[in-house]
Write an enzyme that holds these catalytic residues in place. Structure first.
Site, short mmCIF file in Angstrom:
data_model
loop_
_atom_site.label_atom_id
_atom_site.label_comp_id
_atom_site.label_asym_id
_atom_site.label_seq_id
_atom_site.Cartn_x
_atom_site.Cartn_y
_atom_site.Cartn_z
N ARG A 566 0.84 -1.19 0.00
CA ARG A 566 0.00 0.00 0.00
C ARG A 566 0.88 1.25 0.00
NH1 ARG A 566 -5.76 -0.61 0.54
NH2 ARG A 566 -5.71 1.67 0.62
N LYS A 571 5.75 4.06 4.76
CA LYS A 571 6.45 3.02 4.01
C LYS A 571 7.52 3.60 3.08
CE LYS A 571 2.49 -0.22 4.05
NZ LYS A 571 2.96 -1.55 4.52
N LYS A 677 7.35 -12.66 1.72
CA LYS A 677 7.02 -13.25 0.41
C LYS A 677 8.17 -13.06 -0.57
CE LYS A 677 2.34 -11.63 1.18
NZ LYS A 677 1.45 -10.55 0.75
#
Ligand SMILES: *Cc1c(COP(=O)(O)O)cnc(C)c1O
Length: 831
Positions: A566, A571, A677
Site C-alpha cells: 500500500r 512506508k 514473500k
C-alpha cells in the site's frame, strides 16, 4: 511437488464417481460440470464457462472432504478457533485449491488432454478483494495454515459486495474503479439462507423484572436487519481438514414487519431494504488510518453480532450449556475492528441467556484474544460516544460498566494515579468523548499479541504500556508468517520444482524449515546457474505481462528492484524515488560510466482520500515517463508502475524480484509480510530495522541482508531533540539537487508546482524522516549494486535467503498461537 496424491476413496467406487481424483475422473467431471452447471457444450463455451467448470470440479472435491471434516469435528469436541476479521484478502482460489488437493499436475494434464488452455482458465478467475493489504492477507494465510495444521477453525467476516477498488492509472494518476467481483457469480461460496441472524440498531433500553424478580435490561431497537451466512470451504494442504470461512451478507429482515410500520408506503419499505443491504455493500478502502464513519461502525457491529450469535448457536447445538463456551471457542480479534464482540457477547449472555455479569464476564474474557497491528497513534480506532449511543445504546451501557469495574481495579493497583486512570479508561474524555477500541479489546481479552518481536516490545513501552504494567502476563509476541503454498508453490512453480529436487522431497511445503537442506548447496555453481535461470524466467514473465498491461520494456537481465505494498508515507515510497532521481542524475552526469542496470518496479494502491499518497503515485509515473524515454539513460534505468497491485498481481511480482524494498521508518511497520514473500522467492532485502525485517535479518544472516537507516531508538531520540528536515535539505547537496529537480518541472512538463505539496512537506515536516535516512539509503544502494556485479555471490545470498526462511511460514505462526495463546491441539482428518 505437485504430483497427484493417491488418496483413500470415500467409497470403494469413488474413482468412478463425481469426486474421483484420477485423470479420467477429472476429465469426466469437468465435462459434466460444463454441461450440467454452465449449460454449455464445449464448442460454445466462453472462457468464463471453462473457468466455472474447472472451479466446480475442484469444489466438488472440497465438499467431499468438508462433510467428513464437519462430522469428525462434531464428534471430537475439539476447541475451535474463531478468527474474527473485517478483512480476508484471499486471492484466487482455483490454483491454490488444486495444489492443496494434490491434483495440480494431474489437472493440468487432464486439461491438456481436453485441449484446454489451463493458464488462461486460471487467469479468468477474479479474486475476492475483501481486504486492503497486509492485515487482510494475514487472515487469509492464517486460514490456509489452520486447515493445513488440522486445527478446527471458522473465519468470520463480511461478504462485501464491492471489495477493494480496482486501480487504473490514467495520465499517471490513480483512478479507482469499482470492484464487481460477484458480477459473474462466485463458485466457491455456498449460501446458507437458514443460517441467518437478526442484527439491531438504535432505539433505547428499558429495565424490567424477570420471572425470578431480578432486574434485567431489555434493548428496544428501532431498526433490524438480518445477516445471512455464505460459506467458503478452506482446505488444508495434503490433509482432509476443511475449515469454514463464513462471511455475512446484510439483508432486509424478514421478521421485522416493516409493512406494518409503513402501511401503504411501498417506497419507504423498499428504502428500508436498500438501507439494510448497504451495510455489507462496500469495503472501506483505508488501510491504516481509521475512517470514523457511521456505516463502518454499523459494519463492525453487524458481522460481530452475527458471529457471536452463530457461535452460541453452534455451542448449544453440539456441546450444550454456555458455561463451557470458552472451553469450546477461542476467538481471535484481528485488530480492533471486531472488538465490539466483547460487548456483544456480554449482551447476549446477560440479556438473552440470563447470565449474571460475573459469569458472563468470566467467560467472555476467557474466550477472546486480541492482536494489535499498528503503532501509528492515528490508526488507533476510536468511536464517538454520541454516535455509539445512537446506534448501540445497550452496548454503551455495557462498555460503561466494563469501564467502571475496570477502573476500580486500576485505582486499587496504582493508588492515587488518576492520570493513569484517565489514560487507561475505555473512554477518552473531553469535548468529543470517544470510546477507545484498543482498550476495550485489551480489557476484554486474556491474551494480547503484537505481530513481530520489535513490535511486541514497542507496544509494551508505548501505546499499551499502562496495560503491560498492570497485566504483564497477558502480553505475547507472535511474529507473522505467510503461506508457502500460495506464495511459492502456486506463484513460483519453477522455483518450487527446483527446491523439491534439490531438497530431495517436497516436505518443505508442509514444513518450511526443511528448506535448510538448500544451505549446503548454496556454493554449488551448478545450482546457482539453475537458480539464476529460474529467476530470469520469472522476470521475463513479469516483463511480458507489464509490457501488455502497463506498457514499457524491461530487460530481464537488469536488477529488478521492487517495492509493492500500500502507498503510505511511513512506508516511504518517496525515499525509493529520491534514489531513482539520484541514479538518473548520476547517469546523466557520467554517461560513460558503467552502472548496474536496474528496473525499478512499484505497485500499490493509495486510499482514495489520501492526497499525498496519490501524488506519490503520480510522481512515480512522471519519473517513469521521463526516464523511460531518455535514450541517454535507457540502458541503465527503467521505471514501471504495476497497476492494481492485489494478490493475483503480487503472485507475478514476488517471484521476479531481485531486490525487495522494505524501507519504512523504524518503529512504524508492525511486521510486514510482503518482506517475507519476497525473501521466500529469492529476493534480497534492502531494509530498515523495522517490523519483521529485524527477524528476517537475524535468520538469513547480516551478510545476506542490506541494512540501512536509523533504529527505532534513534528515531525516538531524534524526534525528542526536534527533527529539522530543512537542515538535511541544505546540508546535502545531492539531496537538495534531487528535490530541486522534482520541483524544476522536468517530470511535470514544466509545471513547477505539481509536486510542491510533497516536496514542501518533506523539507518542512517530513514526519517519517525520509531526509534523515536518505544518505544511508544511497550508500546502501551502492552496496547492492556492488554485490550485483558478483553474480555467483548474489545467487549464493539468494539461495541462503530462501534456505533460512523457515520461520516465516504462517504454519509456524499458527502453531505458536495454538500452543501459547489458544491452548488448542490439532485434529487431523485423514484423507
Ligand atoms: C502481502 C500483501 C500486502 C502486505 O505487504 P507489506 O509489504 O507487508 O505491506 C499487501 N497487499 C497484498 C496484495 C499482499 O499480498
Amino acid at each position: 511437488m505437485t504430483k497427484a496424491q493417491p488418496s483413500e476413496p470415500l467409497s470403494p467406487a469413488r474413482e468412478h464417481t463425481r469426486t474421483g481424483m484420477s485423470k479420467t475422473a477429472l476429465k469426466q467431471a469437468y465435462i459434466d460440470n460444463l454441461f450440467y452447471i454452465q449449460g454449455r457444450f464445449r464448442e460454445v463455451a466462453t472462457p468464463h464457462d471453462l473457468y466455472m467448470a474447472a472451479a466446480f470440479t475442484a469444489r466438488d472435491r472440497l465438499l467431499a472432504r468438508w462433510v467428513k471434516s464437519a462430522q469428525f469435528y462434531k464428534t471430537s469436541h475439539a476447541r475451535t478457533v474463531c478468527y474474527l476479521s473485517a478483512e480476508f484478502l484471499l486471492g484466487p482460489h482455483l490454483a491454490n485449491n488444486l495444489v492443496n488437493l494434490g491434483i495440480a499436475q494431474v489437472s493440468r494434464e487432464a486439461g491438456e488432454e481436453l485441449d484446454l488452455d489451463f493458464a488462461a482458465i486460471l487467469e479468468e478467475e477474479e479474486e475476492p478483494g475483501l481486504g486492503n493489504g497486509g492485515l487482510g492477507r494475514l487472515a487469509a494465510c492464517f486460514m490456509d495454515s489452520l486447515s493445513t495444521l488440522g486445527i478446527p477453525a471458522i473465519g468470520y467476516g463480511i461478504r462485501y459486495e464491492f471489495g477493494i477498488f480496482d486501480q487504473a492509472i490514467e495520465n499517471g494518476w490513480q483512478v479507482e474503479k469499482s470492484d464487481t467481483w460477484l458480477r459473474n457469480g462466485n463458485p466457491w461460496e455456498i449460501p446458507r439462507p437458514k443460517i441467518c441472524f437478526p442484527v439491531r440498531y438504535g432505539g433505547h433500553t428499558e429495565q424490567y423484572r424477570n420471572h425470578d424478580g431480578q432486574t434485567r435490561t431489555r434493548w428496544v431497537p428501532d431498526m433490524e436487519i438480518c445477516g445471512m451466512a455464505y460459506d467458503t470451504p478452506i482446505l488444508g494442504y495434503g490433509v482432509g481438514n476443511v475449515n469454514l470461512l463464513r462471511l455475512w451478507k446484510a439483508e432486509a429482515s424478514q421478521s421485522f414487519d416493516f409493512q406494518a410500520f409503513n402501511v401503504g408506503d411501498y417506497y419507504g419499505a423498499v428504502h428500508a431494504k436498500i438501507e439494510a443491504e448497504t451495510i455489507s455493500k462496500v469495503l472501506y478502502p483505508n488501510d491504516e488510518p481509521e475512517a470514523g464513519k457511521e456505516l463502518r461502525l454499523k459494519q463492525q457491529y453487524f458481522f460481530v453480532s452475527c458471529s457471536m450469535q452463530d457461535m452460541i448457536r453452534l455451542h448449544l447445538n453440539t456441546v450444550g450449556p454456555l458455561e463451557t463456551f470458552a472451553e469450546k471457542f477461542a476467538a481471535q480479534l484481528n485488530d480492533t475492528h471486531p472488538a465490539l464482540a466483547v460487548a456483544e457477547l456480554m449482551r447476549l449472555f446477560m440479556d438473552d441467556h440470563d447470565m449474571t455479569w460475573e459469569q458472563a464476564w468470566d467467560i467472555t474474557r476467557r474466550t477472546f484474544c486480541y492482536t494489535n497491528h499498528t503503532l501509528l497513534p492515528e490508526a488507533l480506532e476510536t468511536w464517538s460516544v454520541s454516535l455509539f449511543e445512537r446506534l448501540l445504546p445497550r452496548h454503551l451501557e455495557i462498555v460503561y460498566e466494563i469501564n467502571r469495574r475496570f477502573l476500580d481495579e486500576v485505582r486499587v493497583y496504582f493508588i492515587r494515579d488518576e492520570e493513569r486512570v484517565a489514560r487507561m479508561s475505555l473512554i477518552a474524555e473531553g469535548d468529543d468523548r470517544r470510546i477507545r477500541m484498543a482498550n476495550l479489546a485489551v480489557v476484554g481479552s486474556h491474551a494480547v499479541n503484537g505481530v513481530a518481536a520489535l513490535h511486541s516490545e514497542l507496544i509494551k513501552t508505548t501505546i499499551l504500556k499502562d496495560f503491560h504494567d498492570l497485566w504483564p502476563e497477558k502480553f505475547h509476541n507472535v511474529t507473522n508468517g505467510v503461506t508457502q503454498r500460495r506464495f511459492v508453490v502456486v506463484s513460483n512453480p519453477r522455483l518450487s520444482d527446483l527446491i523439491t529436487e534439490i531438497c530431495g522431497s517436497d516436505r518443505w511445503i508442509r514444513n518450511l524449515s526443511c528448506l535448510r537442506d538448500l544451505e549446503r548447496h548454496a556454493d554449488d555453481p551448478d545450482l546457482q546457474a539453475r537458480w539464476r535461470r529460474v529467476k530470469i524466467a520469472a522476470k521475463r514473465d513479469l516483463a511480458a505481462w507489464l509490457g501488455r498491461n502497463a506498457g514499457g520494456v524491461l530487460d530481464p537481465q537488469a536488477l529488478f528492484d521492487v517495492q509493492a505494498k500500500r502507498l503510505h508515507e511511513y512506508k516511504r515510497q518517496h525515499l525509493n524515488l529520491l534514489h531513482i532521481v539520484r541514479f538518473y542524475q548520476r547517469i546523466k552526469l557520467n554517461p560513460n560510466q558503467d552502472f548496474v542496470p536496474r528496473a525499478f518496479i512499484f505497485g500499490g494502491k493509495a486510499a482514495p482520500g489520501y492526497y499525498l499518497a496519490k501524488l506519490i503515485i503520480k510522481l512515480i509515473n512522471s519519473v517513469a515517463e521521463v526516464v523511460n524515454h531518455d535514450p541517454q539513460v535507457n540502458g541503465f534505468i527503467r521505471v514501471a508502475f504495476l497497476p492494481d497491485f492485489n494478490v493475483k498481481n503480487g503472485q507475478r511480482l514476488y517471484p521476479a524480484a531481485d531486490l525487495s524494498e522494505q524501507i519504512s521508518l523504524a518503529g512504524k511497520e508492525a511486521s510486514g509480510t510482503g518482506n517475507m514473500k519476497f525473501s521466500m522467492n529469492g529476493a534480497l532485502t534492502i531494509g530498515t530495522l523495522d517490523g519483521a525485517n529485524v527477524e528476517i535479518r537475524e535468520e538469513v544472516g547480516a551478510d545476506n541482508f542490506f541494512l540501512f537507516g536509523m533504529t527505532a531508538e534513534e528515531v525516538r531520540q531524534k524526534q525528542s531533540e526536534g527533527y529539522r528536515p530543512w537542515d538535511y535539505y541544505h546540508g546535502d547537496h545531492e539531496l537538495k539537487s534531487d528535490i530541486d529537480l522534482i520541483n524544476s518541472g522536468l517530470f511535470s512538463h514544466g509545471d513547477t508546482n505539481l509536486f510542491r505539496p510533497l516536496t514542501d512537506h518533506l523539507i518542512n515536516h517530513d514526519p517519517f524522516m525520509v531526509l534523515a535516512d536518505y544518505r544511508a539509503y544511497l550508500e546502501c544502494q551502492d552496496r547492492v549494486s556492488e554485490a550485483w556485479r558478483n553474480p555467483s555471490n548474489w545467487d549464493r545470498m539468494s539461495i541462503l535467503n530462501v534456505a533460512r526462511m523457515g520461520k516465516f511460514s504462517s504454519d509456524r505462526a499458527i502453531q505458536e498461537y495454538a500452543d501459547n495463546i489458544w491452548n488448542i491441539k490439532p485434529e487431523p482428518v485423514d484423507l
